[in-house]
Motif scaffolding. Structure first.
Motif, short mmCIF file in Angstrom:
data_model
loop_
_atom_site.label_atom_id
_atom_site.label_comp_id
_atom_site.label_asym_id
_atom_site.label_seq_id
_atom_site.Cartn_x
_atom_site.Cartn_y
_atom_site.Cartn_z
N VAL A 16 0.84 -1.21 0.00
CA VAL A 16 0.00 0.00 0.00
C VAL A 16 0.87 1.26 0.00
CG1 VAL A 16 -1.87 1.21 1.17
CG2 VAL A 16 -1.87 -1.29 1.11
N GLU A 35 11.39 2.91 4.53
CA GLU A 35 11.07 1.51 4.80
C GLU A 35 12.26 0.85 5.51
OE1 GLU A 35 8.61 -1.01 4.50
OE2 GLU A 35 10.26 -2.19 5.33
N PRO A 36 12.05 0.29 6.71
CA PRO A 36 13.19 -0.28 7.43
C PRO A 36 13.82 -1.49 6.74
CG PRO A 36 11.13 -0.65 8.64
CD PRO A 36 10.81 0.25 7.49
N LYS A 53 5.93 -11.18 3.55
CA LYS A 53 5.04 -10.96 4.69
C LYS A 53 4.02 -12.09 4.73
CE LYS A 53 1.34 -7.98 6.32
NZ LYS A 53 0.25 -8.95 6.19
N CYS A 55 0.73 -13.62 4.35
CA CYS A 55 -0.44 -13.15 3.58
C CYS A 55 -1.03 -14.36 2.87
CB CYS A 55 0.00 -12.09 2.57
SG CYS A 55 -1.36 -11.30 1.67
N GLY A 56 -2.33 -14.32 2.61
CA GLY A 56 -2.96 -15.40 1.85
C GLY A 56 -2.63 -15.29 0.37
N GLU A 57 -2.26 -14.09 -0.08
CA GLU A 57 -1.75 -13.82 -1.43
C GLU A 57 -2.79 -13.98 -2.54
OE1 GLU A 57 1.78 -16.33 -1.40
OE2 GLU A 57 2.95 -14.71 -0.52
N GLY A 58 -4.07 -13.93 -2.15
CA GLY A 58 -5.12 -13.95 -3.17
C GLY A 58 -5.52 -12.52 -3.48
N ARG A 110 3.91 -12.63 -2.43
CA ARG A 110 4.16 -11.28 -1.93
C ARG A 110 5.45 -10.69 -2.48
NH1 ARG A 110 0.63 -8.39 1.66
NH2 ARG A 110 2.47 -7.17 2.11
N VAL A 133 10.53 5.01 11.12
CA VAL A 133 10.00 6.22 11.76
C VAL A 133 9.64 5.90 13.21
CG1 VAL A 133 8.01 7.78 11.78
CG2 VAL A 133 9.21 7.30 9.64
N ASP A 273 -3.29 -1.29 6.22
CA ASP A 273 -3.58 -1.86 7.54
C ASP A 273 -3.38 -0.83 8.65
OD1 ASP A 273 -3.93 -4.18 6.11
OD2 ASP A 273 -2.36 -5.33 7.12
N TYR A 277 -7.81 -2.37 10.61
CA TYR A 277 -7.96 -3.63 9.88
C TYR A 277 -8.99 -4.48 10.61
CZ TYR A 277 -6.48 -7.70 7.13
OH TYR A 277 -6.45 -8.77 6.27
N GLY A 285 -7.39 -7.33 1.98
CA GLY A 285 -6.50 -6.24 2.41
C GLY A 285 -5.89 -5.43 1.29
N ILE A 286 -5.39 -6.11 0.27
CA ILE A 286 -4.67 -5.39 -0.79
C ILE A 286 -5.64 -4.52 -1.61
CG2 ILE A 286 -3.23 -5.64 -2.85
CD1 ILE A 286 -1.75 -6.66 -0.45
C1 LIG Z 1 -2.42 -14.49 7.23
C2 LIG Z 1 -2.88 -13.35 6.35
C3 LIG Z 1 -3.56 -13.62 5.19
C4 LIG Z 1 -3.95 -12.56 4.35
N1 LIG Z 1 -4.54 -12.88 3.16
C5 LIG Z 1 -4.80 -11.88 2.28
C6 LIG Z 1 -5.25 -12.19 0.96
O1 LIG Z 1 -5.40 -13.34 0.57
N2 LIG Z 1 -5.51 -11.14 0.12
C7 LIG Z 1 -5.33 -9.83 0.50
O2 LIG Z 1 -5.60 -8.93 -0.31
N3 LIG Z 1 -4.90 -9.52 1.73
C8 LIG Z 1 -4.62 -10.50 2.63
N4 LIG Z 1 -4.11 -10.20 3.86
C9 LIG Z 1 -3.97 -8.78 4.23
C10 LIG Z 1 -2.76 -8.12 3.59
O3 LIG Z 1 -1.61 -8.91 3.82
C11 LIG Z 1 -2.58 -6.73 4.17
O4 LIG Z 1 -3.80 -6.05 4.14
C12 LIG Z 1 -1.52 -5.95 3.39
O5 LIG Z 1 -0.24 -6.50 3.58
C13 LIG Z 1 -1.50 -4.50 3.85
O6 LIG Z 1 -0.45 -3.83 3.21
P1 LIG Z 1 0.22 -2.57 3.90
O7 LIG Z 1 1.18 -2.04 2.89
O8 LIG Z 1 -0.82 -1.69 4.49
O9 LIG Z 1 1.02 -3.17 5.16
P2 LIG Z 1 2.27 -4.15 5.20
O10 LIG Z 1 2.25 -5.09 4.09
O11 LIG Z 1 2.30 -4.70 6.59
O12 LIG Z 1 3.52 -3.18 5.00
C14 LIG Z 1 3.88 -2.27 6.01
C15 LIG Z 1 5.32 -1.83 5.77
O13 LIG Z 1 5.64 -0.80 6.70
C16 LIG Z 1 6.94 -1.01 7.20
N5 LIG Z 1 7.04 -0.38 8.52
C17 LIG Z 1 6.55 -0.84 9.69
N6 LIG Z 1 6.85 0.03 10.68
C18 LIG Z 1 7.51 1.07 10.13
C19 LIG Z 1 8.07 2.28 10.64
N7 LIG Z 1 7.99 2.59 11.94
N8 LIG Z 1 8.69 3.13 9.78
C20 LIG Z 1 8.77 2.83 8.45
N9 LIG Z 1 8.23 1.71 7.90
C21 LIG Z 1 7.63 0.83 8.74
C22 LIG Z 1 7.10 -2.53 7.25
O14 LIG Z 1 8.45 -2.94 7.21
C23 LIG Z 1 6.31 -2.98 6.01
O15 LIG Z 1 7.13 -3.13 4.88
C24 LIG Z 1 -3.71 -11.21 4.72
C25 LIG Z 1 -3.06 -10.95 5.92
C26 LIG Z 1 -2.63 -11.99 6.73
C27 LIG Z 1 -1.88 -11.67 7.98
#
Ligand SMILES: Cc1cc2nc3c(=O)[nH]c(=O)nc-3n(C[C@H](O)[C@H](O)[C@H](O)COP(=O)(O)OP(=O)(O)OC[C@H]3O[C@@H](n4cnc5c(N)ncnc54)[C@H](O)[C@@H]3O)c2cc1C
Length: 358
Positions: A16, A35-36, A53, A55-58, A110, A133, A273, A277, A285-286
């Motif tokens: 995201v 990004e760390p 990460k 994720c179900g990856e669908g 992922r 951050v 997220d 969430y 989620g994606i």
């Molecule tokens: C088991 C499981 C199954 C799932 N299945 C699905 C699915 O099938 N389909 C789907 O669409 N979604 C699914 N999801 C949800 C999906 O994985 C998330 O909604 C999605 O990863 C959200 O993306 P994001 O970029 O918001 O967060 P994230 O992918 O968590 O990325 C956050 C990023 O922020 C970085 N970060 C964290 N703290 C800091 C900080 N302080 N400073 C700078 N950077 C930081 C992290 O390193 C990370 O790279 C699933 C989730 C789980 C746990």
């Protein structure tokens, strides 16, 4: 826009965060991602090692046009619907299948999704820097974090968002009923082009082919869920992975439920997220995160950060309502009736899947 001030600082380079950065560049805004887990590519740009990460990856059908709009087309396995299954104590299967009417979804590893987004971001001139951050300051015209000052900060730092906490936008969530997810990949041929979801008394197991002869299995359930024990108890899955080589380590995430009082304060906007969430039970989620990224940058481009709250509510409503409803049923004595009821009412099941697939 202002000559020497960055337009957007994105915190978090997950899907995201990278989508937000791409949206910003497509609007002509300057953007840096912090990004760390970033390791710079050879040219110091947004490439580098892919971030993995749990994720179900669908990717639901609605996610693919949203990615295409950004110029991103990740490789994966075409998914044509959802199949809910449960087995009774005698091993008799109840199942209901729904084939998407709204187009194909895709199983995407992922790391492949990260590579595709990072490459597109790099090609558009997005700057990604390594860093975490842990503090931020904002005044009437700018926000500063990780030593970078920008007109706006978009927080995409995930389920346990630091920015959400620092800005006081976090709403505490009751510990009762907390749910978690664990996933692992196996080298196995897909059995179907449907996302299979096996419901047991304690877990939901998602089987998602991601291409290249690799299948991901994600289990959702309560704290301490034992992936191997649950897998062994679901006969068709035990057969699928029997003798199959694991293709990843076990990786978990949670608790899922994260809440926010609002989605923006001043010049800080929350997406993905980090903005709150519900659960992974609907695999949304994606797709929802991509819609939030688009809405956040649209508001920033119009210098209307306060307008994001309304857009966020509108774009996440179906996800919040349907996912919370399904989680409530899954956590209740009705759990055992979910697959039989869906099987008895396939049109209702299909309508709900279509609503989520958009
Ligand atoms: C088991 C499981 C199954 C799932 N299945 C699905 C699915 O099938 N389909 C789907 O669409 N979604 C699914 N999801 C949800 C999906 O994985 C998330 O909604 C999605 O990863 C959200 O993306 P994001 O970029 O918001 O967060 P994230 O992918 O968590 O990325 C956050 C990023 O922020 C970085 N970060 C964290 N703290 C800091 C900080 N302080 N400073 C700078 N950077 C930081 C992290 O390193 C990370 O790279 C699933 C989730 C789980 C746990």
């Amino acid at each position: 826009m202002t000559a020497d001030l960055l337009d957007v600082l994105v915190v978090g380079g997950g899907p995201v965060g990278l989508a937000t950065a791409i949206e910003a560049r497509l609007r002509g805004l300057t953007v840096t991602v912090v990004e760390p887990r970033h390791s710079a590519g050879a040219d110091g740009g947004a490439a580098g090692s892919a971030i993995d990460k749990a994720c179900g990856e669908g990717l639901m059908p609605g996610a693919l046009p949203a990615l295409a709009r950004l110029g991103v087309d990740p490789p994966g396995f075409a998914l044509r619907g959802v199949s809910y299954r449960s087995l009774n104590s005698r091993g008799v299967e109840t199942r209901v299948d729904h084939r998407f009417a709204s187009g194909e979804g895709r199983g995407v590893r992922r790391t492949a999704l990260h590579d595709a987004l990072a490459e597109r971001a790099r090609s558009l001139g997005v700057d990604v820097v390594g860093g975490k951050v842990d503090a931020l300051e904002q005044d009437a015209t700018s926000v500063t974090a990780a030593g970078i000052r920008a007109r706006y900060l978009v927080a995409a730092d995930g389920l346990h968002s630091t920015v959400r906490r620092l800005t006081g936008l976090e709403r505490p969530v009751a510990a009762r009923g907390r749910r978690y997810g664990v996933r692992r990949h196996f080298r196995a041929d897909p059995q179907t082009d449907l996302i299979e979801v096996y419901w047991t008394p304690t877990v939901e197991a998602y089987v998602t082919p991601v291409g290249d002869g690799v299948v991901g299995i994600a289990m959702l359930g309560r704290k301490g869920l034992d992936f191997d024990a649950a897998l062994a108890g679901i006969r068709p899955l035990a057969a699928l992975v029997a003798g199959a080589e694991p293709a990843s380590e076990l990786r978990g995430a949670g608790p899922f439920r994260q809440s926010t009082t609002r989605r923006s304060v001043g010049r800080v906007l929350l997406v993905g997220d980090a903005s709150g969430y519900v659960d992974a039970i609907t695999g949304e989620g994606i797709r929802v995160g991509l819609a939030q990224a688009e809405a956040a940058i649209d508001c920033i481009a119009r210098d209307d950060p306060a307008g994001y709250e309304r857009a966020w509510k509108q774009r996440t409503r179906d996800f919040r309502v349907l996912t919370a409803g399904l989680v409530a049923a899954a956590n209740s004595p009705l759990r055992a009736a979910i697959v039989p009821a869906a099987s008895a009412l396939p049109r209702v099941f299909g309508a709900v899947v279509e609503r989520l697939a958009r």
